[in-house]
Design a protein around this motif. Structure first.
Motif, PDB file in Angstrom:
ATOM      1  N   ARG A  30       0.867  -1.172   0.000  1.00  0.00           N
ATOM      2  CA  ARG A  30       0.000   0.000   0.000  1.00  0.00           C
ATOM      3  C   ARG A  30       0.905   1.223   0.000  1.00  0.00           C
ATOM      4  O   ARG A  30       1.966   1.229   0.632  1.00  0.00           O
ATOM      5  N   ALA A  31       0.487   2.242  -0.718  1.00  0.00           N
ATOM      6  CA  ALA A  31       1.275   3.471  -0.787  1.00  0.00           C
ATOM      7  C   ALA A  31       0.347   4.611  -1.192  1.00  0.00           C
ATOM      8  O   ALA A  31      -0.610   4.419  -1.943  1.00  0.00           O
ATOM      9  N   GLY A  32       0.644   5.786  -0.687  1.00  0.00           N
ATOM     10  CA  GLY A  32      -0.163   6.944  -1.040  1.00  0.00           C
ATOM     11  C   GLY A  32       0.274   8.179  -0.288  1.00  0.00           C
ATOM     12  O   GLY A  32       1.218   8.143   0.515  1.00  0.00           O
ATOM     13  N   THR A  33      -0.423   9.259  -0.535  1.00  0.00           N
ATOM     14  CA  THR A  33      -0.117  10.509   0.155  1.00  0.00           C
ATOM     15  C   THR A  33      -1.402  11.278   0.391  1.00  0.00           C
ATOM     16  O   THR A  33      -2.404  11.083  -0.319  1.00  0.00           O
ATOM     17  N   GLY A  34      -1.390  12.129   1.399  1.00  0.00           N
ATOM     18  CA  GLY A  34      -2.568  12.914   1.732  1.00  0.00           C
ATOM     19  C   GLY A  34      -2.206  14.299   2.210  1.00  0.00           C
ATOM     20  O   GLY A  34      -1.048  14.578   2.549  1.00  0.00           O
ATOM     21  N   ILE A  35      -3.197  15.175   2.224  1.00  0.00           N
ATOM     22  CA  ILE A  35      -3.056  16.539   2.723  1.00  0.00           C
ATOM     23  C   ILE A  35      -4.145  16.749   3.757  1.00  0.00           C
ATOM     24  O   ILE A  35      -5.332  16.569   3.465  1.00  0.00           O
ATOM     25  N   ILE A  50     -11.579   2.560  14.347  1.00  0.00           N
ATOM     26  CA  ILE A  50     -12.521   3.324  13.526  1.00  0.00           C
ATOM     27  C   ILE A  50     -12.366   3.063  12.037  1.00  0.00           C
ATOM     28  O   ILE A  50     -13.098   3.635  11.231  1.00  0.00           O
ATOM     29  N   GLY A  51     -11.408   2.193  11.635  1.00  0.00           N
ATOM     30  CA  GLY A  51     -11.276   1.825  10.236  1.00  0.00           C
ATOM     31  C   GLY A  51     -10.056   2.433   9.585  1.00  0.00           C
ATOM     32  O   GLY A  51      -9.625   3.532   9.920  1.00  0.00           O
ATOM     33  N   ARG A  52      -9.517   1.727   8.584  1.00  0.00           N
ATOM     34  CA  ARG A  52      -8.263   2.113   7.962  1.00  0.00           C
ATOM     35  C   ARG A  52      -8.436   2.897   6.663  1.00  0.00           C
ATOM     36  O   ARG A  52      -7.485   3.532   6.205  1.00  0.00           O
ATOM     37  N   LEU A  53      -9.587   2.830   6.017  1.00  0.00           N
ATOM     38  CA  LEU A  53      -9.768   3.488   4.723  1.00  0.00           C
ATOM     39  C   LEU A  53      -9.594   4.998   4.879  1.00  0.00           C
ATOM     40  O   LEU A  53     -10.283   5.640   5.677  1.00  0.00           O
ATOM     41  N   GLY A  54      -8.663   5.588   4.118  1.00  0.00           N
ATOM     42  CA  GLY A  54      -8.389   7.020   4.234  1.00  0.00           C
ATOM     43  C   GLY A  54      -7.833   7.423   5.570  1.00  0.00           C
ATOM     44  O   GLY A  54      -7.952   8.579   5.985  1.00  0.00           O
ATOM     45  N   ASN A  55      -7.172   6.469   6.267  1.00  0.00           N
ATOM     46  CA  ASN A  55      -6.714   6.710   7.635  1.00  0.00           C
ATOM     47  C   ASN A  55      -5.380   5.990   7.874  1.00  0.00           C
ATOM     48  O   ASN A  55      -5.163   5.387   8.908  1.00  0.00           O
ATOM     49  N   GLU A  56      -4.475   6.055   6.874  1.00  0.00           N
ATOM     50  CA  GLU A  56      -3.157   5.435   6.983  1.00  0.00           C
ATOM     51  C   GLU A  56      -2.099   6.428   6.536  1.00  0.00           C
ATOM     52  O   GLU A  56      -2.320   7.202   5.603  1.00  0.00           O
ATOM     53  N   ASP A  57      -0.943   6.398   7.202  1.00  0.00           N
ATOM     54  CA  ASP A  57       0.077   7.420   6.966  1.00  0.00           C
ATOM     55  C   ASP A  57       1.428   6.833   6.580  1.00  0.00           C
ATOM     56  O   ASP A  57       2.456   7.476   6.741  1.00  0.00           O
ATOM     57  N   ASP A  58       1.436   5.604   6.036  1.00  0.00           N
ATOM     58  CA  ASP A  58       2.711   4.978   5.730  1.00  0.00           C
ATOM     59  C   ASP A  58       2.670   4.288   4.372  1.00  0.00           C
ATOM     60  O   ASP A  58       1.597   4.059   3.801  1.00  0.00           O
ATOM     61  N   ASN A  59       3.852   3.980   3.864  1.00  0.00           N
ATOM     62  CA  ASN A  59       4.014   3.062   2.747  1.00  0.00           C
ATOM     63  C   ASN A  59       4.496   1.735   3.314  1.00  0.00           C
ATOM     64  O   ASN A  59       5.455   1.704   4.096  1.00  0.00           O
ATOM     65  N   TYR A  60       3.847   0.662   2.914  1.00  0.00           N
ATOM     66  CA  TYR A  60       4.206  -0.643   3.447  1.00  0.00           C
ATOM     67  C   TYR A  60       4.215  -1.659   2.310  1.00  0.00           C
ATOM     68  O   TYR A  60       3.350  -1.619   1.423  1.00  0.00           O
ATOM     69  N   SER A  61       5.207  -2.560   2.320  1.00  0.00           N
ATOM     70  CA  SER A  61       5.298  -3.549   1.255  1.00  0.00           C
ATOM     71  C   SER A  61       5.858  -4.857   1.780  1.00  0.00           C
ATOM     72  O   SER A  61       6.648  -4.886   2.731  1.00  0.00           O
ATOM     73  N   GLU A  62       5.425  -5.952   1.159  1.00  0.00           N
ATOM     74  CA  GLU A  62       5.942  -7.289   1.428  1.00  0.00           C
ATOM     75  C   GLU A  62       6.264  -7.947   0.084  1.00  0.00           C
ATOM     76  O   GLU A  62       5.402  -8.004  -0.804  1.00  0.00           O
ATOM     77  N   PHE A  63       7.488  -8.428  -0.056  1.00  0.00           N
ATOM     78  CA  PHE A  63       7.920  -9.085  -1.276  1.00  0.00           C
ATOM     79  C   PHE A  63       8.218 -10.546  -0.942  1.00  0.00           C
ATOM     80  O   PHE A  63       9.194 -10.840  -0.253  1.00  0.00           O
ATOM     81  N   SER A  87       7.578   6.278   5.824  1.00  0.00           N
ATOM     82  CA  SER A  87       6.520   7.281   5.763  1.00  0.00           C
ATOM     83  C   SER A  87       6.126   7.639   4.342  1.00  0.00           C
ATOM     84  O   SER A  87       5.054   8.212   4.119  1.00  0.00           O
ATOM     85  N   GLY A  88       6.993   7.348   3.371  1.00  0.00           N
ATOM     86  CA  GLY A  88       6.695   7.718   1.993  1.00  0.00           C
ATOM     87  C   GLY A  88       6.798   9.198   1.723  1.00  0.00           C
ATOM     88  O   GLY A  88       6.227   9.695   0.744  1.00  0.00           O
ATOM     89  N   ALA A  89       7.544   9.908   2.560  1.00  0.00           N
ATOM     90  CA  ALA A  89       7.597  11.369   2.442  1.00  0.00           C
ATOM     91  C   ALA A  89       8.465  11.851   1.291  1.00  0.00           C
ATOM     92  O   ALA A  89       8.366  13.003   0.883  1.00  0.00           O
ATOM     93  N   SER A  90       9.345  11.004   0.764  1.00  0.00           N
ATOM     94  CA  SER A  90      10.203  11.412  -0.347  1.00  0.00           C
ATOM     95  C   SER A  90      10.450  10.222  -1.269  1.00  0.00           C
ATOM     96  O   SER A  90      10.172   9.071  -0.922  1.00  0.00           O
ATOM     97  N   GLY A  91      10.977  10.520  -2.447  1.00  0.00           N
ATOM     98  CA  GLY A  91      11.170   9.478  -3.441  1.00  0.00           C
ATOM     99  C   GLY A  91      12.305   8.528  -3.133  1.00  0.00           C
ATOM    100  O   GLY A  91      12.304   7.395  -3.607  1.00  0.00           O
ATOM    101  N   TRP A  92      13.302   8.953  -2.381  1.00  0.00           N
ATOM    102  CA  TRP A  92      14.419   8.090  -1.982  1.00  0.00           C
ATOM    103  C   TRP A  92      14.505   8.157  -0.472  1.00  0.00           C
ATOM    104  O   TRP A  92      14.973   9.142   0.087  1.00  0.00           O
ATOM    105  N   GLN A  93      14.021   7.114   0.178  1.00  0.00           N
ATOM    106  CA  GLN A  93      13.862   7.177   1.626  1.00  0.00           C
ATOM    107  C   GLN A  93      14.223   5.853   2.263  1.00  0.00           C
ATOM    108  O   GLN A  93      13.797   4.788   1.812  1.00  0.00           O
ATOM    109  N   ASP A  94      15.055   5.933   3.299  1.00  0.00           N
ATOM    110  CA  ASP A  94      15.376   4.750   4.071  1.00  0.00           C
ATOM    111  C   ASP A  94      14.153   4.366   4.911  1.00  0.00           C
ATOM    112  O   ASP A  94      13.256   5.164   5.125  1.00  0.00           O
ATOM    113  N   GLY A  95      14.136   3.156   5.387  1.00  0.00           N
ATOM    114  CA  GLY A  95      13.017   2.714   6.206  1.00  0.00           C
ATOM    115  C   GLY A  95      13.363   1.448   6.956  1.00  0.00           C
ATOM    116  O   GLY A  95      14.522   1.033   7.019  1.00  0.00           O
ATOM    117  N   ASP A  96      12.351   0.824   7.540  1.00  0.00           N
ATOM    118  CA  ASP A  96      12.537  -0.427   8.262  1.00  0.00           C
ATOM    119  C   ASP A  96      12.437  -1.590   7.281  1.00  0.00           C
ATOM    120  O   ASP A  96      11.463  -1.718   6.535  1.00  0.00           O
TER     121      ASP A  96
END
Length: 411
Positions: A30-35, A50-63, A87-96
């Motif tokens: 899942r990935a996205g951005t919001g304002i 209260i539900g996750r739709l429109g209520n997530e603030d991260d990029n997450y992936s499983e390969f 967090s998906g805040a930039s195009g080149w970003q370190d993470g867990d």
């Protein structure tokens, strides 16, 4: 003269004899951005309640990559998975990054039960979840091994031992036993699970926490227009504290000793049903209670205070299908109760609500069709405090609005 690697030769011979070497690629993302109006970017606020739709603030992936190796009546599955979150805040970003799975599962080893599976390694072990709230109500994943899918009459028995943390004072373990496929009434079945958590001593000392037990009963009802599940869970010690929460029961263990007297109960009901040709509805209802839940401070130390706590959750996600690809999805959620506050010294009321509308396009027309592209708008409400946009020097607001775009996919 070059020496031939014994391992390389053995691998080549095995592949030539028993496999076409067709690696299966699977995963989730899942990935996205919001304002948002008060918090700048996208937000995640009480999503398990209260539900996750429109209520997530991260990029997450499983390969995930797996390979099936067959030899005679046996089927050996080599499974691996890398998980990543940021967090998906930039195009080149370190993470867990985490090697979430790395295991081997072998089926057909026992002539008396060809469907039984012997396994060892690191694994997402028979996780149980409610998708619309991202709630894993039973999750004992980790490194270990066991046997599963053993036939006992018409039921299937599974048994596993997995490690659950280690430091200089202790090593923790989970013993997981399950019995699935217990027939009830028409199109209904029962699954039972029991998890026992204990720790062994090291030369330096031992775990300060008592052992804990988590018991789970899952009633699954198939319907001509969908399905429904009812979950009952009871936990003691740290598992009692987890049963009060809405997170993953079995996924961690508090070894500070703060939860030795704790007991908890959790009731959840969820499902997805069709409401005619154009509508589908997913839902979650839940009530949890905990007694003698121990308070801990910011360092995780027991404060000596114990509390009786409870909470309620209700989430509905109706979906209207315009055609085989486009749909409009709504989600409304409410969650309230009490929780530990003030550094583990007191309890306070909490509450939140959300309403989301999303225009989406998916690869198919059913509730579970993915990939799904979403353009959404969410209204979030804190019912007990002003948490949105708050700083150390300035009070916040009790509500926020966020608009954004997101994609979710599994394959």
């Amino acid at each position: 003269m070059k020496k031939v690697s014994v391992i390389a030769a053995a691998v080549a011979a095995t592949l030539a004899a028993g496999s076409a070497f067709a690696v299966d690629f699977n995963g989730y993302m899942r990935a996205g951005t919001g304002i948002s109006n008060n918090d700048g970017g996208d937000i995640s606020f009480m999503k398990n309640g209260i539900g996750r739709l429109g209520n997530e603030d991260d990029n997450y992936s499983e390969f995930g990559f797996s390979e099936e190796l067959k030899t005679g009546e046996q089927n050996w599955r080599i499974e691996s998975m890398i998980a990543s979150s940021n967090s998906g805040a930039s195009g080149w970003q370190d993470g867990d990054f985490n090697v979430a799975q790395f295991n081997v599962q072998a089926k057909g080893l026992f002539a008396s039960d060809k469907e039984a599976v012997l396994w060892a390694g690191k694994r997402y072990y028979q996780r149980k979840d409610i998708h619309i709230t991202d709630t894993y109500f039973l999750d004992t994943s980790g490194t270990g091994g066991g046997i599963e899918n053993v036939s006992i009459g018409n039921q299937k028995f599974s048994f596993a031992v997995l490690q659950d943390g280690e430091d200089s004072d202790y090593a923790g373990y989970k013993v997981d036993a399950r019995l699935a496929g217990i027939s009830l009434w028409n199109d209904a079945s029962l699954e039972l699970a029991a998890v026992y958590n204990f720790a062994t001593e090291t030369a330096n000392g031992n775990s300060e926490a008592d052992d804990g037990v988590l018991a789970t009963a899952i009633i699954h009802q198939n319907l001509s227009f969908g399905f429904n599940q009812t979950i009952l869970q009871y936990g003691t010690a740290s598992y009692g504290e987890q049963a009060y929460r809405l997170g993953g029961a079995g996924s961690y263990y508090d070894r500070s000793g703060a939860q030795d007297d704790a007991n908890g109960f959790r009731f959840l009901n969820w499902g997805v049903v069709s409401l005619g040709q154009s509508w589908e509805l997913g839902h979650q209802l839940g009530y949890t209670v905990g007694s003698d839940i121990g308070g801990t401070n910011s360092d995780g130390d027991y404060t000596g205070q114990q509390f009786d706590l409870s909470q309620f959750t209700a989430v509905v996600r109706p979906m209207y299908k315009w055609n085989d690809t486009m749909r409009t999805v709504f989600e409304a959620g409410y969650n309230s109760g009490d929780r530990i506050a003030n550094g583990g010294l007191a309890k306070e009321d909490f509450g939140g609500a959300k309403f989301t509308v999303a225009q989406t396009w998916a690869m198919g027309d059913n509730f579970w069709a993915r990939p799904e592209l979403r353009i959404y708008a969410s209204y979030l409400k804190d019912l007990e405090s002003d948490s949105f946009g708050a700083t150390e020097t300035q009070a916040g607001e009790d509500n926020d609005v966020v608009v954004g775009i997101q994609v979710e996919a599994w394959w």
